[in-house]
Design an enzyme around this catalytic site. Sequence first.
Site, PDB file in Angstrom:
ATOM      1  N   SER A   1       0.826  -1.216   0.000  1.00 46.29           N
ATOM      2  CA  SER A   1       0.000   0.000   0.000  1.00 46.29           C
ATOM      3  C   SER A   1       0.853   1.256   0.000  1.00 46.29           C
ATOM      4  O   SER A   1       1.902   1.316   0.646  1.00 46.29           O
ATOM      5  CB  SER A   1      -0.902   0.035   1.233  1.00 46.29           C
ATOM      6  N   GLU A   2       0.363   2.253  -0.711  1.00 43.15           N
ATOM      7  CA  GLU A   2       1.041   3.554  -0.790  1.00 43.15           C
ATOM      8  C   GLU A   2       0.007   4.655  -0.554  1.00 43.15           C
ATOM      9  O   GLU A   2      -1.198   4.383  -0.633  1.00 43.15           O
ATOM     10  CB  GLU A   2       1.649   3.735  -2.188  1.00 43.15           C
TER      11      GLU A   2
ATOM     12  N   GLY B   1      -3.906   2.120  -2.835  1.00 37.27           N
ATOM     13  CA  GLY B   1      -4.451   1.212  -1.829  1.00 37.27           C
ATOM     14  C   GLY B   1      -5.168   0.082  -2.545  1.00 37.27           C
ATOM     15  O   GLY B   1      -4.571  -0.933  -2.908  1.00 37.27           O
TER      16      GLY B   1
ATOM     17  N   GLY C   1      -3.440 -14.548   2.177  1.00 37.11           N
ATOM     18  CA  GLY C   1      -3.545 -13.625   3.316  1.00 37.11           C
ATOM     19  C   GLY C   1      -4.995 -13.402   3.703  1.00 37.11           C
ATOM     20  O   GLY C   1      -5.324 -13.287   4.894  1.00 37.11           O
TER      21      GLY C   1
ATOM     22  N   ARG D   1     -26.464 -12.145  33.709  1.00 35.56           N
ATOM     23  CA  ARG D   1     -27.145 -10.873  33.968  1.00 35.56           C
ATOM     24  C   ARG D   1     -28.665 -11.071  34.018  1.00 35.56           C
ATOM     25  O   ARG D   1     -29.243 -11.680  33.113  1.00 35.56           O
ATOM     26  CB  ARG D   1     -26.796  -9.906  32.822  1.00 35.56           C
TER      27      ARG D   1
ATOM     28  N   GLN E   1     -36.692 -13.001  24.967  1.00 38.26           N
ATOM     29  CA  GLN E   1     -36.578 -13.318  23.540  1.00 38.26           C
ATOM     30  C   GLN E   1     -35.717 -12.280  22.790  1.00 38.26           C
ATOM     31  O   GLN E   1     -34.993 -12.636  21.851  1.00 38.26           O
ATOM     32  CB  GLN E   1     -37.982 -13.380  22.929  1.00 38.26           C
TER      33      GLN E   1
ATOM     34  N   GLY F   1     -25.300  -4.072  27.137  1.00 41.46           N
ATOM     35  CA  GLY F   1     -25.833  -2.796  27.628  1.00 41.46           C
ATOM     36  C   GLY F   1     -24.719  -1.840  28.024  1.00 41.46           C
ATOM     37  O   GLY F   1     -23.694  -1.759  27.342  1.00 41.46           O
TER      38      GLY F   1
ATOM     39  N   GLU G   1      -5.925  -5.927   3.607  1.00 43.14           N
ATOM     40  CA  GLU G   1      -5.757  -7.056   2.670  1.00 43.14           C
ATOM     41  C   GLU G   1      -6.913  -7.105   1.648  1.00 43.14           C
ATOM     42  O   GLU G   1      -7.367  -8.162   1.237  1.00 43.14           O
ATOM     43  CB  GLU G   1      -5.568  -8.366   3.426  1.00 43.14           C
TER      44      GLU G   1
HETATM   45  N1  CAA Z   1      -3.192 -14.645  -8.921  1.00 43.12           N
HETATM   46  C1  CAA Z   1      -2.402 -14.470  -9.996  1.00 43.12           C
HETATM   47  N2  CAA Z   1      -2.526 -13.421 -10.840  1.00 43.12           N
HETATM   48  C2  CAA Z   1      -3.489 -12.521 -10.562  1.00 43.12           C
HETATM   49  C3  CAA Z   1      -4.350 -12.635  -9.457  1.00 43.12           C
HETATM   50  C4  CAA Z   1      -4.167 -13.762  -8.621  1.00 43.12           C
HETATM   51  N3  CAA Z   1      -4.925 -13.960  -7.522  1.00 43.12           N
HETATM   52  N4  CAA Z   1      -5.205 -11.594  -9.448  1.00 43.12           N
HETATM   53  C5  CAA Z   1      -4.888 -10.848 -10.527  1.00 43.12           C
HETATM   54  N5  CAA Z   1      -3.864 -11.394 -11.187  1.00 43.12           N
HETATM   55  C6  CAA Z   1      -3.216 -10.935 -12.421  1.00 43.12           C
HETATM   56  C7  CAA Z   1      -4.218 -10.819 -13.546  1.00 43.12           C
HETATM   57  O1  CAA Z   1      -4.372 -12.053 -14.216  1.00 43.12           O
HETATM   58  C8  CAA Z   1      -3.561  -9.772 -14.424  1.00 43.12           C
HETATM   59  O2  CAA Z   1      -2.511 -10.354 -15.184  1.00 43.12           O
HETATM   60  P1  CAA Z   1      -2.583 -10.439 -16.808  1.00 43.12           P
HETATM   61  O3  CAA Z   1      -2.836  -9.038 -17.278  1.00 43.12           O
HETATM   62  O4  CAA Z   1      -1.254 -10.990 -17.161  1.00 43.12           O
HETATM   63  O5  CAA Z   1      -3.727 -11.347 -17.101  1.00 43.12           O
HETATM   64  C9  CAA Z   1      -2.882  -8.864 -13.420  1.00 43.12           C
HETATM   65  O6  CAA Z   1      -2.723  -9.613 -12.220  1.00 43.12           O
HETATM   66  C10 CAA Z   1      -3.679  -7.611 -13.127  1.00 43.12           C
HETATM   67  O7  CAA Z   1      -4.936  -8.019 -12.640  1.00 43.12           O
HETATM   68  P2  CAA Z   1      -6.218  -7.116 -12.774  1.00 43.12           P
HETATM   69  O8  CAA Z   1      -6.368  -6.626 -14.181  1.00 43.12           O
HETATM   70  O9  CAA Z   1      -7.362  -7.869 -12.183  1.00 43.12           O
HETATM   71  O10 CAA Z   1      -5.800  -5.860 -11.864  1.00 43.12           O
HETATM   72  P3  CAA Z   1      -6.654  -4.616 -11.380  1.00 43.12           P
HETATM   73  O11 CAA Z   1      -5.806  -3.416 -11.499  1.00 43.12           O
HETATM   74  O12 CAA Z   1      -7.997  -4.596 -12.026  1.00 43.12           O
HETATM   75  O13 CAA Z   1      -6.798  -4.870  -9.789  1.00 43.12           O
HETATM   76  C11 CAA Z   1      -7.582  -5.810  -7.742  1.00 43.12           C
HETATM   77  C12 CAA Z   1      -7.368  -5.982  -9.260  1.00 43.12           C
HETATM   78  C13 CAA Z   1      -8.233  -7.111  -7.315  1.00 43.12           C
HETATM   79  C14 CAA Z   1      -8.505  -4.656  -7.407  1.00 43.12           C
HETATM   80  C15 CAA Z   1      -6.204  -5.650  -7.035  1.00 43.12           C
HETATM   81  O14 CAA Z   1      -5.586  -4.438  -7.377  1.00 43.12           O
HETATM   82  C16 CAA Z   1      -6.301  -5.754  -5.533  1.00 43.12           C
HETATM   83  O15 CAA Z   1      -6.346  -6.865  -4.987  1.00 43.12           O
HETATM   84  N6  CAA Z   1      -6.312  -4.603  -4.817  1.00 43.12           N
HETATM   85  C17 CAA Z   1      -6.303  -4.612  -3.348  1.00 43.12           C
HETATM   86  C18 CAA Z   1      -4.901  -4.660  -2.826  1.00 43.12           C
HETATM   87  C19 CAA Z   1      -4.856  -5.122  -1.397  1.00 43.12           C
HETATM   88  O16 CAA Z   1      -5.416  -6.143  -1.016  1.00 43.12           O
HETATM   89  N7  CAA Z   1      -4.105  -4.394  -0.576  1.00 43.12           N
HETATM   90  C20 CAA Z   1      -3.885  -4.790   0.774  1.00 43.12           C
HETATM   91  C21 CAA Z   1      -2.583  -4.275   1.244  1.00 43.12           C
HETATM   92  S1  CAA Z   1      -1.649  -5.427   2.142  1.00 43.12           S
HETATM   93  C22 CAA Z   1      -2.201  -5.369   3.738  1.00 43.12           C
HETATM   94  O17 CAA Z   1      -3.245  -4.852   4.044  1.00 43.12           O
HETATM   95  C23 CAA Z   1      -1.325  -6.113   4.684  1.00 43.12           C
HETATM   96  C24 CAA Z   1      -1.366  -5.676   6.073  1.00 43.12           C
HETATM   97  O18 CAA Z   1      -0.474  -4.991   6.535  1.00 43.12           O
HETATM   98  C25 CAA Z   1      -2.387  -6.241   6.973  1.00 43.12           C
END
Ligand code: CAA
Length: 385
Positions: A126-127, A131, A242, A268, A279, A339, A363
Amino acid sequence: MHFNLTEEQLAVKEAARDFAQNVLKPGVIERDIHMHYPTDEVRQMAELGFLGMMVDPQYGGGGMDTISYVVAMEEISKVDNSCSVIMSVNNSLVCWGLAEFGTEDQKQKYLTKLATGEWIGAFCLSEPEAGSDATSQRTTAVDMGDHYVLNGTKNWITNGGTSKVHLVIAQTNPELGHRGINAFIVETDWEGVTVSAKEDKLGIRSSDTHTILYNDVKVPKENRIGEDGFGFKFAMKVLSGGRIGIAAQALGIASGAYELSVNYAQERSAFGKPISQHQAIAFKIADMACDIEAARMLVYRSAWLKDQGQNYDQASSMAKLMASSVAMKHTVEAVQVHGGYGFVKEYHVERLMRDAKITQIYEGTSEVQKIVISRNIFKGKQLYL
Ligand code: CAA
């Protein structure tokens, strides 16, 4: 088909429950109030083998299946979600990512220490402006021949300040879009890595969440994960697993609030009888029980699919979407059952309600899970369940 846990899975559940109720619970309110990182508790999780559960024992892990990991996450999340997110990130994003896609050298050098919990890892995707739209990476890694030079900022990084290793996603060739993204193993004591102040959060307050700055960090070429351009797919694959961990966390939050509510409703009394016999309360408890059990089926099924070597992208998104929604809804109800007591820290449910919210965000937000689910349906990959 059967729905029973194996003896080994039950033993893991029991050990996690014992640790959560006897070690984590006594100090959890204080740690939450003061945002104290659970240093001793994380050390004990490492000793119990909770930080590298699915890693092959030859690299220091527990060699367990995903269901064992899920039941351990569930029990720990009933009590302390700062501990369980530390555990989830280290297990599912960092250790699993290296175990699955790392080179032998990377595994020997990094995974062996991360799986035992000697080191903690962080996953840096994430940046500030990337996000949900994870392909829009502004962090860059410029190829200098034998090394890359990394520059950029990462936000909301769990384990940001306490980790020894970051898995950093960065753009190496903007013209190639997501195919120009790579993932790198970065040691946090390298020159140019700066950890900013700890975030003051609504929930999971004692977990260690930071913004990280990378300024001309020299990353050896051998620290790239996978082939050139594999970074985005690496991130997506790692996040699919994840999401099972976070779904289990949400399930634990809901179950923890449920257990507290069932006990409280029997203790309670109001209008001359225990409130469990009214109920209005009994039906809330029945709704909680049904929704939690339904979420549990999705969470366990996604873990089972992963263990069977089948595709679990859609299943893990379904599990996370459902379990986080159940956690949010029923922690609010748990406060209502309690409560006035529910509104004070001593009774634990208000903390679980605050913790529940993040499971709908990190995630992948609930909206991102719906993107993943619907795309899998319409691509025909998971048309029929
Ligand atoms: N496995 C393998 N490849 C995958 C995949 C998967 N599960 N999902 C997508 N891809 C591939 C696609 O096939 C595509 O490749 P090709 O072009 O070669 O076919 C490429 O990745 C791009 O995929 P999309 O076109 O679907 O990408 P998109 O820009 O439309 O985005 C999205 C899809 C699902 C929205 C994705 O950007 C996403 O998951 N966003 C959320 C990110 C996230 O979960 N962030 C959490 C941060 S980490 C965190 O929170 C950790 C923490 O500290 C707790």
